[in-house]
Motif scaffolding. Structure first.
Motif, PDB file in Angstrom:
ATOM      1  N   SER A 148       0.827  -1.207   0.000  1.00  0.00           N
ATOM      2  CA  SER A 148       0.000   0.000   0.000  1.00  0.00           C
ATOM      3  C   SER A 148       0.863   1.260   0.000  1.00  0.00           C
ATOM      4  O   SER A 148       1.983   1.283   0.523  1.00  0.00           O
ATOM      5  CB  SER A 148      -0.908   0.031   1.227  1.00  0.00           C
ATOM      6  OG  SER A 148      -1.801  -1.047   1.212  1.00  0.00           O
ATOM      7  N   ASP A 149       0.304   2.317  -0.546  1.00  0.00           N
ATOM      8  CA  ASP A 149       0.976   3.613  -0.497  1.00  0.00           C
ATOM      9  C   ASP A 149       0.859   4.239   0.884  1.00  0.00           C
ATOM     10  O   ASP A 149       1.709   5.053   1.259  1.00  0.00           O
ATOM     11  CB  ASP A 149       0.375   4.549  -1.550  1.00  0.00           C
ATOM     12  CG  ASP A 149       0.647   4.069  -2.971  1.00  0.00           C
ATOM     13  OD1 ASP A 149       1.802   4.134  -3.395  1.00  0.00           O
ATOM     14  OD2 ASP A 149      -0.308   3.604  -3.625  1.00  0.00           O
ATOM     15  N   TYR A 150      -0.196   3.884   1.628  1.00  0.00           N
ATOM     16  CA  TYR A 150      -0.349   4.374   2.992  1.00  0.00           C
ATOM     17  C   TYR A 150      -1.174   3.367   3.775  1.00  0.00           C
ATOM     18  O   TYR A 150      -2.035   2.678   3.205  1.00  0.00           O
ATOM     19  CB  TYR A 150      -1.034   5.751   3.014  1.00  0.00           C
ATOM     20  CG  TYR A 150      -0.594   6.612   4.174  1.00  0.00           C
ATOM     21  CD1 TYR A 150       0.526   7.430   4.073  1.00  0.00           C
ATOM     22  CD2 TYR A 150      -1.277   6.593   5.385  1.00  0.00           C
ATOM     23  CE1 TYR A 150       0.954   8.220   5.137  1.00  0.00           C
ATOM     24  CE2 TYR A 150      -0.861   7.368   6.462  1.00  0.00           C
ATOM     25  CZ  TYR A 150       0.250   8.188   6.324  1.00  0.00           C
ATOM     26  OH  TYR A 150       0.675   8.956   7.385  1.00  0.00           O
ATOM     27  N   VAL A 151      -0.898   3.276   5.077  1.00  0.00           N
ATOM     28  CA  VAL A 151      -1.606   2.351   5.966  1.00  0.00           C
ATOM     29  C   VAL A 151      -2.205   3.151   7.109  1.00  0.00           C
ATOM     30  O   VAL A 151      -1.530   4.016   7.689  1.00  0.00           O
ATOM     31  CB  VAL A 151      -0.650   1.276   6.519  1.00  0.00           C
ATOM     32  CG1 VAL A 151      -1.402   0.326   7.459  1.00  0.00           C
ATOM     33  CG2 VAL A 151       0.011   0.497   5.388  1.00  0.00           C
ATOM     34  N   THR A 152      -3.454   2.881   7.413  1.00  0.00           N
ATOM     35  CA  THR A 152      -4.083   3.508   8.573  1.00  0.00           C
ATOM     36  C   THR A 152      -4.619   2.426   9.507  1.00  0.00           C
ATOM     37  O   THR A 152      -4.860   1.294   9.090  1.00  0.00           O
ATOM     38  CB  THR A 152      -5.232   4.458   8.184  1.00  0.00           C
ATOM     39  OG1 THR A 152      -6.331   3.695   7.670  1.00  0.00           O
ATOM     40  CG2 THR A 152      -4.788   5.478   7.148  1.00  0.00           C
ATOM     41  N   THR A 153      -4.767   2.804  10.772  1.00  0.00           N
ATOM     42  CA  THR A 153      -5.480   1.977  11.731  1.00  0.00           C
ATOM     43  C   THR A 153      -6.607   2.816  12.317  1.00  0.00           C
ATOM     44  O   THR A 153      -6.706   4.013  12.041  1.00  0.00           O
ATOM     45  CB  THR A 153      -4.561   1.486  12.858  1.00  0.00           C
ATOM     46  OG1 THR A 153      -4.144   2.613  13.638  1.00  0.00           O
ATOM     47  CG2 THR A 153      -3.338   0.798  12.312  1.00  0.00           C
ATOM     48  N   ALA A 158      -2.499   2.356  16.789  1.00  0.00           N
ATOM     49  CA  ALA A 158      -1.324   2.441  15.913  1.00  0.00           C
ATOM     50  C   ALA A 158      -0.041   2.301  16.726  1.00  0.00           C
ATOM     51  O   ALA A 158       0.920   1.661  16.285  1.00  0.00           O
ATOM     52  CB  ALA A 158      -1.333   3.765  15.156  1.00  0.00           C
ATOM     53  N   ASN A 159      -0.008   2.881  17.907  1.00  0.00           N
ATOM     54  CA  ASN A 159       1.162   2.743  18.775  1.00  0.00           C
ATOM     55  C   ASN A 159       1.261   1.332  19.358  1.00  0.00           C
ATOM     56  O   ASN A 159       2.356   0.753  19.444  1.00  0.00           O
ATOM     57  CB  ASN A 159       1.095   3.765  19.913  1.00  0.00           C
ATOM     58  CG  ASN A 159       1.261   5.184  19.423  1.00  0.00           C
ATOM     59  OD1 ASN A 159       1.991   5.434  18.461  1.00  0.00           O
ATOM     60  ND2 ASN A 159       0.585   6.124  20.075  1.00  0.00           N
ATOM     61  N   GLU A 160       0.129   0.766  19.754  1.00  0.00           N
ATOM     62  CA  GLU A 160       0.139  -0.574  20.349  1.00  0.00           C
ATOM     63  C   GLU A 160       0.643  -1.632  19.373  1.00  0.00           C
ATOM     64  O   GLU A 160       1.239  -2.638  19.790  1.00  0.00           O
ATOM     65  CB  GLU A 160      -1.270  -0.942  20.822  1.00  0.00           C
ATOM     66  CG  GLU A 160      -1.730  -0.171  22.052  1.00  0.00           C
ATOM     67  CD  GLU A 160      -3.155  -0.490  22.455  1.00  0.00           C
ATOM     68  OE1 GLU A 160      -3.511  -0.218  23.620  1.00  0.00           O
ATOM     69  OE2 GLU A 160      -3.922  -1.012  21.611  1.00  0.00           O
ATOM     70  N   LEU A 161       0.428  -1.418  18.073  1.00  0.00           N
ATOM     71  CA  LEU A 161       0.818  -2.426  17.090  1.00  0.00           C
ATOM     72  C   LEU A 161       2.324  -2.587  16.963  1.00  0.00           C
ATOM     73  O   LEU A 161       2.788  -3.492  16.270  1.00  0.00           O
ATOM     74  CB  LEU A 161       0.211  -2.078  15.721  1.00  0.00           C
ATOM     75  CG  LEU A 161      -1.303  -2.231  15.618  1.00  0.00           C
ATOM     76  CD1 LEU A 161      -1.778  -1.931  14.208  1.00  0.00           C
ATOM     77  CD2 LEU A 161      -1.746  -3.624  16.028  1.00  0.00           C
ATOM     78  N   GLN A 162       3.094  -1.760  17.644  1.00  0.00           N
ATOM     79  CA  GLN A 162       4.542  -1.944  17.669  1.00  0.00           C
ATOM     80  C   GLN A 162       4.952  -3.078  18.609  1.00  0.00           C
ATOM     81  O   GLN A 162       6.093  -3.510  18.603  1.00  0.00           O
ATOM     82  CB  GLN A 162       5.220  -0.659  18.120  1.00  0.00           C
ATOM     83  CG  GLN A 162       4.951   0.529  17.219  1.00  0.00           C
ATOM     84  CD  GLN A 162       5.560   1.797  17.778  1.00  0.00           C
ATOM     85  OE1 GLN A 162       6.766   2.017  17.688  1.00  0.00           O
ATOM     86  NE2 GLN A 162       4.719   2.631  18.378  1.00  0.00           N
ATOM     87  N   ILE A 174       5.050  -3.821  11.053  1.00  0.00           N
ATOM     88  CA  ILE A 174       4.578  -2.486  11.434  1.00  0.00           C
ATOM     89  C   ILE A 174       5.759  -1.539  11.602  1.00  0.00           C
ATOM     90  O   ILE A 174       5.750  -0.403  11.105  1.00  0.00           O
ATOM     91  CB  ILE A 174       3.746  -2.557  12.723  1.00  0.00           C
ATOM     92  CG1 ILE A 174       2.477  -3.396  12.517  1.00  0.00           C
ATOM     93  CG2 ILE A 174       3.400  -1.154  13.212  1.00  0.00           C
ATOM     94  CD1 ILE A 174       1.504  -2.843  11.507  1.00  0.00           C
ATOM     95  N   ALA A 175       6.813  -2.000  12.296  1.00  0.00           N
ATOM     96  CA  ALA A 175       7.987  -1.148  12.525  1.00  0.00           C
ATOM     97  C   ALA A 175       8.633  -0.732  11.209  1.00  0.00           C
ATOM     98  O   ALA A 175       9.050   0.426  11.044  1.00  0.00           O
ATOM     99  CB  ALA A 175       9.000  -1.891  13.407  1.00  0.00           C
ATOM    100  N   THR A 221      -7.031   0.951  26.476  1.00  0.00           N
ATOM    101  CA  THR A 221      -6.372   0.275  25.370  1.00  0.00           C
ATOM    102  C   THR A 221      -6.995   0.754  24.064  1.00  0.00           C
ATOM    103  O   THR A 221      -8.176   1.116  24.012  1.00  0.00           O
ATOM    104  CB  THR A 221      -6.512  -1.255  25.489  1.00  0.00           C
ATOM    105  OG1 THR A 221      -5.784  -1.879  24.430  1.00  0.00           O
ATOM    106  CG2 THR A 221      -7.967  -1.694  25.404  1.00  0.00           C
ATOM    107  N   GLY A 222      -6.206   0.759  22.992  1.00  0.00           N
ATOM    108  CA  GLY A 222      -6.710   1.097  21.665  1.00  0.00           C
ATOM    109  C   GLY A 222      -7.535   2.354  21.654  1.00  0.00           C
ATOM    110  O   GLY A 222      -7.216   3.367  22.284  1.00  0.00           O
TER     111      GLY A 222
END
Length: 477
Positions: free
Chosen positions: A208-213, A219-223, A235-236, A399-400
Motif C-alpha cells: 500500500s501507499d499508505y496504511v491507517t489503523t 497504531a502505537n500498540e501495534l509496535q 509495522i515497525a 487500550t486502543g
C-alpha cells in the motif's frame, strides 16, 4: 478526488461487525467534502430484498483469477451522495454467512480482482482505492502491476486500513499461484511471506501507499507483540507511512433527541426521558423497578479478549454494590453459562440476554447508567461511543480506541468522559466500577454534568473524514 472504497461488508446493506459501520459512515462523510466516492462490496445472498429492489443492473464481464475466467455481475445503487457497486457471483456469494467458508481465500481473491477490474468496465479512474482488512488485502498487491496495464489505474494510489490485525488472511503458500494468480516473486519477506505461509495483510501493508489503523493509540500498540499478532516487525518497517485515525459514529442516526428506536427522547440538557428509558428497560428485562439503583451494562461478544475473564472474576464482588447488571451478546460457552447462572443467583438484579438484538441494544444504550467495556485489546470500539451518545457513562480499560475516546473523569477539575483502568486485572476493573457507582450515588449533580459532557462529545465522522482526506492528498497531491 475519485475515491473507490472496497470493503467486505457495508452498513446498512450487510453487517457482522464494526467494519460495516465504518464502511457505511465514512464514504458519505467524504462525499460531503466534495469527493466522488464509490463503494464496492460483494452481493451476498443475505443482502435483503428491499435493497435489491433499489439496485440497477450495470453489466456483466469476466474477471481473470490465475488460470480462471470468472463471471462477474455488477449492480448499482445510489444513496446519500455515494454510488454503491455490488459484485455478483453466485458460486462465491450465494451461501449462508459472509465468512468461515472453506474457500474464503479464493472468494475474496475474486472480489479483489473484481475491485481492480471494475474501473475499466465503468470507465472511471479512481485516484484512491481504500481497502479494508484482509478480505481486500490483495487489492494493493494486484495494483502494483495493474496500474501499468490499465489506463483507469495509471495514477491510482492505495490506502489500506487495519481494523483488527488479529485476522490476517493467512493461508498455506500453495494458494499463491493457483488461487491468487501471483508468481513466487511475491513470496518474500517484504511482501506475502509469513514464515512458510502467505499473510495477505502483511502483503497489503508493504504494497500500500499508505496504511491507517482505527485509532491513534492502536497504531502505537501495534509496535508490540502483545497486540500485533506476529506483525510487529512489519509495522515497525512501515511506520513511515502509517497513521491512526479514530473511527466515528453516525451522530444524527444516534441522536436521543430524535431517535425513534428508543422508548423516550431526551437531550443533553434535559435528561428526563433517559429516566423513562431506564424504567422501560427494567420492566422489559424483569429487573426490580428502582430509579436510584444504577444499571451496569455490557453489549459485546462474550469472549476473552473483550475482558470477560475480568468480569467473571470480579462479578460477585461487583454485585455486593447496590447495582443491577445487564448483559447482551453471545460467545464462548463458559461465559454464557456463567451469566445464565448469575441471572438465577441474583433474581431481579441480573438480566442475561444471549442473543444479538439491535432493538434491545438501543434500549440498553439509552436505559443503562454505566457501560462496562473492559477489553484486553480494542482497536477502536464503537459501543462506548454509542453509549456516551445516549448518556450512558463508560467504564473502560485504557487500550486502543478506548483510551483515545474516553478521557478519565477528574473530579477536582470536573472533566473527563468516563472511568478508566489500565492493568489487565479484575480488581482494578472493580475499582473503576466502584468509582463510577460512587459518583452516581453520592454526587448526582456531578453525574448529571458527566452525562451531559458524554452526550455532547463529538464522535462524528466529520473530523475523521478530514484526516482521511489529508492522507489521500498526501499520497495523491
Amino acid at each position: 478526488m475519485n475515491i473507490l472504497f472496497a470493503a467486505s461488508e457495508v452498513a446498512p446493506f450487510i453487517k457482522t461487525g464494526g467494519l460495516a459501520d465504518v464502511a457505511g459512515s465514512l464514504p458519505p462523510a467524504l462525499a460531503e467534502l466534495g469527493h466522488d466516492v464509490r463503494v464496492i462490496l460483494p452481493l451476498y445472498e443475505e443482502i435483503g430484498e428491499n435493497w435489491r429492489q433499489e439496485m440497477t443492473f450495470v453489466k456483466y464481464y469476466y474477471v481473470r483469477l490465475g488460470w480462471r475466467s470468472l463471471y462477474c455481475g455488477l449492480f448499482q445503487l445510489e444513496r446519500n451522495g455515494v454510488t454503491y457497486y455490488f459484485v455478483d457471483n453466485e458460486a462465491y456469494f450465494k451461501r449462508h454467512g459472509l465468512y468461515g467458508h472453506f474457500d474464503d481465500a479464493e472468494r475474496f481473491a475474486f472480489f479483489s480482482r473484481a475491485v481492480i477490474e471494475t474501473p475499466d468496465q465503468i470507465d472511471w479512474a479512481p485516484d484512491i482505492i481504500h481497502c479494508n482488512d484482509w478480505q481486500t488485502a490483495l487489492v494493493p498487491i494486484y495494483l502494483l502491476e495493474e496500474r501499468y496495464h490499465r489506463r483507469t489505474l495509471a495514477q491510482t494510489k492505495s490506502v489500506f486500513t487495519i481494523h483488527n490485525i488479529e485476522y490476517q488472511g493467512r493461508y498455506g503458500r500453495e494458494v499463491l499461484m493457483d488461487v491468487f494468480g501471483l508468481d513466487y516473486s511475491y513470496f518474500n519477506e517484504n511482501m506475502l511471506k509469513m514464515y512458510d505461509d502467505v499473510s495477505m495483510m502483511k502483503g497489503a501493508i508493504y504494497a500500500s501507499d499508505y496504511v491507517t489503523t482505527v485509532s491513534p493509540n492502536y497504531a502505537n500498540e501495534l509496535q508490540y507483540s502483545f497486540y500485533a499478532h506476529g506483525l510487529e516487525g512489519v509495522i515497525a518497517a512501515n511506520r513511515y507511512k502509517m497513521r491512526g485515525i479514530l473511527n466515528g459514529i453516525d451522530m444524527a442516526a444516534n441522536d436521543p433527541a430524535t431517535s425513534e428506536s428508543i422508548f423516550a427522547n431526551y437531550t443533553s440538557k434535559k435528561h428526563k426521558g433517559k429516566a423513562a428509558c431506564k424504567a422501560d428497560l427494567q420492566s422489559k428485562l424483569g429487573l426490580r423497578q428502582d430509579p436510584n439503583v444504577p444499571i451496569v451494562a455490557c453489549v459485546s461478544r462474550l469472549v476473552g479478549h473483550k475482558g470477560f475473564e475480568l468480569v467473571t472474576q470480579a462479578f460477585h464482588s461487583m454485585m455486593e454494590m447496590n447495582i443491577q447488571f445487564v448483559v447482551l451478546g453471545t460467545g464462548e460457552w463458559g461465559y454464557e453459562q456463567f451469566f445464565r447462572n448469575a441471572q438465577i443467583q441474583y433474581p431481579g438484579r441480573v438480566s442475561t440476554n444471549l442473543m444479538y438484538s439491535a432493538p434491545l441494544s438501543n434500549a440498553i444504550y439509552s436505559g443503562a447508567d454505566i457501560f462496562l467495556m473492559p477489553s484486553i485489546a480494542e482497536p477502536c470500539g464503537l459501543s462506548q461511543m454509542f453509549a456516551m451518545r445516549y448518556g450512558t457513562v463508560p467504564v473502560v480499560r485504557t487500550t486502543g480506541g478506548l483510551a483515545d475516546s474516553v478521557p478519565p473523569y477528574q473530579p477536582n477539575e470536573d472533566t473527563g468522559l468516563g472511568f478508566t483502568f489500565g492493568s489487565v486485572n479484575p480488581w482494578d476493573m472493580l475499582d473503576a466500577v466502584r468509582r463510577a457507582v460512587d459518583v452516581y450515588q453520592l454526587d448526582p449533580k456531578a453525574w448529571s454534568r458527566l452525562v451531559t459532557r458524554d452526550m455532547e462529545a463529538d464522535f462524528s465522522w466529520d473530523r475523521s473524514a478530514l484526516e482521511y482526506q489529508e492522507v489521500y492528498q498526501r499520497i495523491h497531491p
